[in-house]
Scaffold this active site. Structure first.
Site, mmCIF file in Angstrom:
data_model
loop_
_atom_site.group_PDB
_atom_site.id
_atom_site.type_symbol
_atom_site.label_atom_id
_atom_site.label_comp_id
_atom_site.label_asym_id
_atom_site.label_seq_id
_atom_site.Cartn_x
_atom_site.Cartn_y
_atom_site.Cartn_z
ATOM 1 N N ASP A 29 0.946 -1.242 -0.009
ATOM 2 C CA ASP A 29 0.072 0.008 -0.106
ATOM 3 C C ASP A 29 1.071 1.274 -0.030
ATOM 4 O OD1 ASP A 29 -3.391 0.688 0.955
ATOM 5 O OD2 ASP A 29 -1.950 2.087 0.982
ATOM 6 N N ASN A 85 -13.110 -2.861 2.469
ATOM 7 C CA ASN A 85 -13.867 -1.948 2.548
ATOM 8 C C ASN A 85 -14.914 -2.134 1.463
ATOM 9 O OD1 ASN A 85 -12.553 -0.769 5.044
ATOM 10 N ND2 ASN A 85 -11.146 0.326 3.699
ATOM 11 N N GLY A 91 -15.643 3.345 3.739
ATOM 12 C CA GLY A 91 -14.081 4.004 3.474
ATOM 13 C C GLY A 91 -13.639 3.400 2.152
ATOM 14 N N GLN A 92 -14.236 2.921 1.253
ATOM 15 C CA GLN A 92 -13.421 2.336 0.076
ATOM 16 C C GLN A 92 -13.231 3.594 -0.912
ATOM 17 O OE1 GLN A 92 -15.924 -0.559 -2.288
ATOM 18 N NE2 GLN A 92 -13.994 -0.922 -3.774
ATOM 19 N N HIS A 98 -10.147 -5.288 -3.557
ATOM 20 C CA HIS A 98 -9.212 -5.562 -2.931
ATOM 21 C C HIS A 98 -9.243 -5.811 -1.411
ATOM 22 C CE1 HIS A 98 -9.849 -1.130 -2.336
ATOM 23 N NE2 HIS A 98 -9.064 -1.332 -1.331
HETATM 24 P P1 5GP Z 1 -9.509 1.493 0.242
HETATM 25 O O1 5GP Z 1 -9.804 2.828 1.116
HETATM 26 O O2 5GP Z 1 -10.116 1.611 -1.151
HETATM 27 O O3 5GP Z 1 -10.270 0.155 1.218
HETATM 28 O O4 5GP Z 1 -8.290 1.492 0.111
HETATM 29 C C1 5GP Z 1 -7.381 1.807 -0.980
HETATM 30 C C2 5GP Z 1 -6.084 1.742 -0.726
HETATM 31 O O5 5GP Z 1 -5.195 1.792 -1.677
HETATM 32 C C3 5GP Z 1 -5.489 2.674 0.444
HETATM 33 O O6 5GP Z 1 -5.081 2.324 1.647
HETATM 34 C C4 5GP Z 1 -4.648 3.521 -0.519
HETATM 35 O O7 5GP Z 1 -3.342 3.948 0.646
HETATM 36 C C5 5GP Z 1 -4.291 2.549 -1.511
HETATM 37 N N1 5GP Z 1 -3.780 3.381 -3.033
HETATM 38 C C6 5GP Z 1 -4.314 4.058 -3.558
HETATM 39 N N2 5GP Z 1 -3.766 4.493 -4.671
HETATM 40 C C7 5GP Z 1 -2.602 3.593 -4.663
HETATM 41 C C8 5GP Z 1 -1.570 3.459 -5.649
HETATM 42 O O8 5GP Z 1 -1.361 4.176 -6.620
HETATM 43 N N3 5GP Z 1 -0.496 2.612 -5.175
HETATM 44 C C9 5GP Z 1 -0.656 1.956 -4.013
HETATM 45 N N4 5GP Z 1 0.321 0.876 -3.907
HETATM 46 N N5 5GP Z 1 -1.420 1.824 -3.251
HETATM 47 C C10 5GP Z 1 -2.582 3.029 -3.554
#
Ligand code: 5GP
Length: 111
Positions: A29, A85, A91-92, A98
């Site tokens: 992440d 999420n 919070g997604q 993922h």
């Molecule tokens: P969500 O909030 O959708 O469950 O999680 C998305 C996650 O993706 C977040 O923890 C965020 O830090 C990560 N993320 C967003 N954009 C990128 C990216 O370009 N590269 C990587 N490695 N992680 C990302």
């Protein structure tokens, strides 16, 4: 919907990839909340857990097996969190299914 995760899968964006097979990819992440914070992502573009069709349920089983393997490899098999999420209200932020694999430090209780 194409997101940054598809761009990582296609190598159009860089990421620290720790695992990959035909169906899944796992990478660090970009904004880790713990010493180990990986994202485990089915390569198929599925919006969220709620959209997962019955014929794609096997992907979650494979993803759990990959999480077990990575947890062992990274020395966190005694304590980690594997979570997704589902939806903006949870919070997604990236709408490509993922799971977060988080560990390597004591984690605050969530329940
Ligand atoms: P969500 O909030 O959708 O469950 O999680 C998305 C996650 O993706 C977040 O923890 C965020 O830090 C990560 N993320 C967003 N954009 C990128 C990216 O370009 N590269 C990587 N490695 N992680 C990302």
């Amino acid at each position: 919907m194409t997101t940054v995760f598809s761009k990582i899968i296609r190598r159009e964006l860089p990421a620290e990839i720790l695992f990959e097979n035909d169906h899944l990819i796992a990478f660090k992440d970009i904004n880790p909340v713990a010493p180990v914070h990986l994202l485990l992502v089915p390569k198929k573009e599925i919006r969220d857990l709620q959209s997962l069709a019955p014929e794609d349920l096997y992907l979650v089983g494979e993803l759990i097996a990959a999480a077990q393997q990575l947890a062992e490899q990274l020395g966190i098999s005694n304590g980690y969190r594997l979570l997704t999420n589902n939806g903006a209200a949870a919070g997604q932020a990236v709408f490509h299914l993922h799971f977060h694999l988080i560990g390597g430090a004591p984690l605050a209780p969530i329940g």
